[in-house]
Design a protein around this motif. Structure first.
Motif, PDB file in Angstrom:
ATOM      1  N   HIS A 240      23.461  35.867 127.844  1.00 29.26           N
ATOM      2  CA  HIS A 240      23.805  37.029 128.678  1.00 29.26           C
ATOM      3  C   HIS A 240      24.075  36.623 130.118  1.00 29.26           C
ATOM      4  O   HIS A 240      25.113  36.984 130.689  1.00 29.26           O
ATOM      5  N   TYR A 241      23.168  35.889 130.712  1.00 30.33           N
ATOM      6  CA  TYR A 241      23.280  35.603 132.148  1.00 30.33           C
ATOM      7  C   TYR A 241      24.314  34.520 132.462  1.00 30.33           C
ATOM      8  O   TYR A 241      24.792  34.443 133.600  1.00 30.33           O
ATOM      9  N   ARG A 242      24.674  33.737 131.470  1.00 27.06           N
ATOM     10  CA  ARG A 242      25.751  32.757 131.675  1.00 27.06           C
ATOM     11  C   ARG A 242      27.072  33.259 131.107  1.00 27.06           C
ATOM     12  O   ARG A 242      28.068  32.537 131.160  1.00 27.06           O
ATOM     13  N   ASN A 243      27.048  34.462 130.544  1.00 33.72           N
ATOM     14  CA  ASN A 243      28.251  35.008 129.910  1.00 33.72           C
ATOM     15  C   ASN A 243      28.821  34.017 128.901  1.00 33.72           C
ATOM     16  O   ASN A 243      30.018  33.718 128.889  1.00 33.72           O
ATOM     17  N   ASP A 244      27.942  33.505 128.054  1.00 31.52           N
ATOM     18  CA  ASP A 244      28.300  32.462 127.098  1.00 31.52           C
ATOM     19  C   ASP A 244      27.685  32.816 125.741  1.00 31.52           C
ATOM     20  O   ASP A 244      26.620  32.319 125.367  1.00 31.52           O
ATOM     21  N   PRO A 245      28.334  33.693 124.969  1.00 31.93           N
ATOM     22  CA  PRO A 245      27.749  34.191 123.720  1.00 31.93           C
ATOM     23  C   PRO A 245      27.470  33.113 122.680  1.00 31.93           C
ATOM     24  O   PRO A 245      26.673  33.332 121.758  1.00 31.93           O
ATOM     25  N   ALA A 246      28.095  31.951 122.816  1.00 33.83           N
ATOM     26  CA  ALA A 246      27.832  30.866 121.860  1.00 33.83           C
ATOM     27  C   ALA A 246      26.361  30.479 121.837  1.00 33.83           C
ATOM     28  O   ALA A 246      25.847  29.976 120.834  1.00 33.83           O
ATOM     29  N   TRP A 247      25.653  30.743 122.940  1.00 35.46           N
ATOM     30  CA  TRP A 247      24.245  30.369 123.043  1.00 35.46           C
ATOM     31  C   TRP A 247      23.351  31.159 122.095  1.00 35.46           C
ATOM     32  O   TRP A 247      22.197  30.785 121.866  1.00 35.46           O
ATOM     33  N   THR A 248      23.826  32.251 121.537  1.00 38.42           N
ATOM     34  CA  THR A 248      22.953  33.060 120.682  1.00 38.42           C
ATOM     35  C   THR A 248      22.746  32.443 119.298  1.00 38.42           C
ATOM     36  O   THR A 248      21.873  32.886 118.545  1.00 38.42           O
ATOM     37  N   ALA A 249      23.512  31.420 118.958  1.00 35.03           N
ATOM     38  CA  ALA A 249      23.438  30.853 117.606  1.00 35.03           C
ATOM     39  C   ALA A 249      22.089  30.181 117.349  1.00 35.03           C
ATOM     40  O   ALA A 249      21.595  29.402 118.171  1.00 35.03           O
ATOM     41  N   VAL A 250      21.501  30.497 116.218  1.00 33.32           N
ATOM     42  CA  VAL A 250      20.292  29.829 115.731  1.00 33.32           C
ATOM     43  C   VAL A 250      20.557  29.397 114.296  1.00 33.32           C
ATOM     44  O   VAL A 250      21.401  29.960 113.606  1.00 33.32           O
ATOM     45  N   ARG A 251      19.820  28.382 113.859  1.00 33.14           N
ATOM     46  CA  ARG A 251      19.964  27.948 112.471  1.00 33.14           C
ATOM     47  C   ARG A 251      19.021  28.752 111.574  1.00 33.14           C
ATOM     48  O   ARG A 251      17.859  28.941 111.903  1.00 33.14           O
ATOM     49  N   PRO A 252      19.547  29.203 110.429  1.00 34.43           N
ATOM     50  CA  PRO A 252      18.659  29.844 109.463  1.00 34.43           C
ATOM     51  C   PRO A 252      17.507  28.897 109.094  1.00 34.43           C
ATOM     52  O   PRO A 252      17.706  27.676 109.072  1.00 34.43           O
ATOM     53  N   PRO A 253      16.309  29.415 108.890  1.00 35.65           N
ATOM     54  CA  PRO A 253      16.003  30.819 108.605  1.00 35.65           C
ATOM     55  C   PRO A 253      15.857  31.714 109.828  1.00 35.65           C
ATOM     56  O   PRO A 253      15.624  32.907 109.674  1.00 35.65           O
ATOM     57  N   LEU A 254      15.939  31.184 111.047  1.00 36.38           N
ATOM     58  CA  LEU A 254      15.909  32.049 112.227  1.00 36.38           C
ATOM     59  C   LEU A 254      17.166  32.906 112.259  1.00 36.38           C
ATOM     60  O   LEU A 254      18.224  32.509 111.742  1.00 36.38           O
ATOM     61  N   VAL A 255      17.068  34.069 112.865  1.00 39.49           N
ATOM     62  CA  VAL A 255      18.224  34.958 113.021  1.00 39.49           C
ATOM     63  C   VAL A 255      18.317  35.390 114.477  1.00 39.49           C
ATOM     64  O   VAL A 255      17.323  35.424 115.204  1.00 39.49           O
ATOM     65  N   ARG A 256      19.522  35.719 114.902  1.00 35.70           N
ATOM     66  CA  ARG A 256      19.730  36.210 116.262  1.00 35.70           C
ATOM     67  C   ARG A 256      19.029  37.553 116.450  1.00 35.70           C
ATOM     68  O   ARG A 256      18.733  38.247 115.481  1.00 35.70           O
ATOM     69  N   LEU A 257      18.806  37.908 117.702  1.00 32.42           N
ATOM     70  CA  LEU A 257      18.324  39.257 117.974  1.00 32.42           C
ATOM     71  C   LEU A 257      19.360  40.274 117.506  1.00 32.42           C
ATOM     72  O   LEU A 257      20.569  40.034 117.580  1.00 32.42           O
ATOM     73  N   SER A 258      18.889  41.403 117.042  1.00 26.96           N
ATOM     74  CA  SER A 258      19.815  42.494 116.734  1.00 26.96           C
ATOM     75  C   SER A 258      20.417  43.012 118.044  1.00 26.96           C
ATOM     76  O   SER A 258      19.906  42.723 119.142  1.00 26.96           O
ATOM     77  N   GLU A 259      21.482  43.772 117.936  1.00 22.47           N
ATOM     78  CA  GLU A 259      22.097  44.331 119.149  1.00 22.47           C
ATOM     79  C   GLU A 259      21.100  45.192 119.911  1.00 22.47           C
ATOM     80  O   GLU A 259      21.047  45.155 121.145  1.00 22.47           O
ATOM     81  N   ALA A 260      20.313  45.960 119.169  1.00 21.01           N
ATOM     82  CA  ALA A 260      19.318  46.819 119.822  1.00 21.01           C
ATOM     83  C   ALA A 260      18.257  45.981 120.530  1.00 21.01           C
ATOM     84  O   ALA A 260      17.847  46.300 121.658  1.00 21.01           O
ATOM     85  N   GLN A 261      17.786  44.926 119.876  1.00 15.83           N
ATOM     86  CA  GLN A 261      16.798  44.048 120.503  1.00 15.83           C
ATOM     87  C   GLN A 261      17.378  43.389 121.757  1.00 15.83           C
ATOM     88  O   GLN A 261      16.695  43.288 122.780  1.00 15.83           O
TER      89      GLN A 261
END
Length: 303
Positions: A265-286
């Protein structure tokens, strides 16, 4: 006890960025490590829990370590996680870290088999030390029973210190149990005890601790370093309250995806949200809720 301390202060367990195909993003990783050092991190605990290390192969860990060093980052500032379930993987990673001049390694116990004795854990760590056979080796035990189930009891730490006093030089206590951290500080004076959260930085320093190794340093290293530098000043308690409040805000969400969301968010770099399964990204609401909570605290990620 070893006189020269390889690490002290605020160490960041570095997040691992991934590309869209979930392969490693070495360029972002190196850039983030450089930024952390610029923000005041005194060392980088790469390939621990926050790094998603147990979702990385041995070769991937070694490739990223080599990328950092090739880019000019001082290997003495690096404390790679090398504790694996397989003895040979632990030996390989630890040998590689020493070959590349790392200041030390962070070692989980072999965590797959549960209910094993202290004798079994001791034998594993001893075997790694003997097989690596490098006088430069400095091991920091990684005590995280909530995640690994296995941990390092006080008696086991004492046995390791008695047998390998120049090798086993510290511990990261991620138990979140201040009474356990305090017991380590009291029982092993001169042993480098790092709480695994900045929440315990000030009481840790007052008890003789070495600093902290904390996941949230990925986004607030400068704030935590400020307290470390000023822990003996009248402002220390207020500074501790400030960083504790921020930590509690972040840890109300799944920690690794939340930290990556903050950077994205703060770097305006959405690529940073990627995690490897079994982890999952935050939901949009989160994600919206997290950023709103941070904005309420007037948080800003340093440039």
């Amino acid at each position: 006890m070893k006189e020269t301390k390889p690490f002290a202060g605020v160490l960041s367990p570095v997040l691992t960025p991934f590309k869209k195909d979930l392969n490693l993003d070495a360029e972002r990783f190196v850039a983030h490590c450089r930024w952390l050092l610029e923000q005041g991190a005194t060392g980088l605990a790469v390939f621990g829990t926050t790094s998603e290390a147990n979702s990385l192969s041995v070769d991937e860990r070694m490739d990223l370590l080599e990328a950092l060093i090739a880019d000019g980052i001082d290997p003495k500032l690096l404390m790679p996680g090398t504790g694996c379930c397989a003895l040979t993987d632990s030996v390989r990673l630890t040998t590689h870290a020493m070959h590349n001049g790392c200041g030390g390694v962070l070692m989980l116990p072999p965590f797959y088999y549960k209910g094993v004795s202290d004798d079994g854990i001791f034998a594993n760590i001893a075997e790694v030390i003997e097989r690596v056979g490098d006088e430069r080796l400095r091991i920091y035990l990684y005590h995280f029973p909530q995640m690994a189930v296995l941990g390092y009891s006080l008696d086991l730490i004492e046995r390791l210190l008695e047998t390998y006093p120049s090798v086993v030089v510290g511990v990261k206590d991620s138990s979140g149990d201040w009474s356990n951290t305090e017991a380590m500080l009291k029982r092993f004076p001169g042993f480098d005890v790092f709480p695994g959260s900045e929440v315990f930085l000030l009481p840790g320093l007052r008890g003789g601790g070495a600093g902290c190794i904390t996941a949230t340093a990925n986004v607030n290293a400068a704030m935590v370093r400020n307290l470390y530098d000023r822990w003996q000043t009248p402002q220390a308690d207020a500074l501790q309250e400030e960083i504790t409040a921020l930590r509690k805000t972040i840890q109300a969400y799944p920690m690794i995806p939340a930290l990556k969301q903050i950077i994205a968010h703060y770097r305006n770099d959405p690529a940073w949200t990627a995690v490897r399964p079994p982890l999952v990204r935050l939901s949009e609401a989160q994600a919206r809720s997290l950023i709103a909570d941070l904005e309420q605290k007037k948080f800003a990620l340093a440039a």
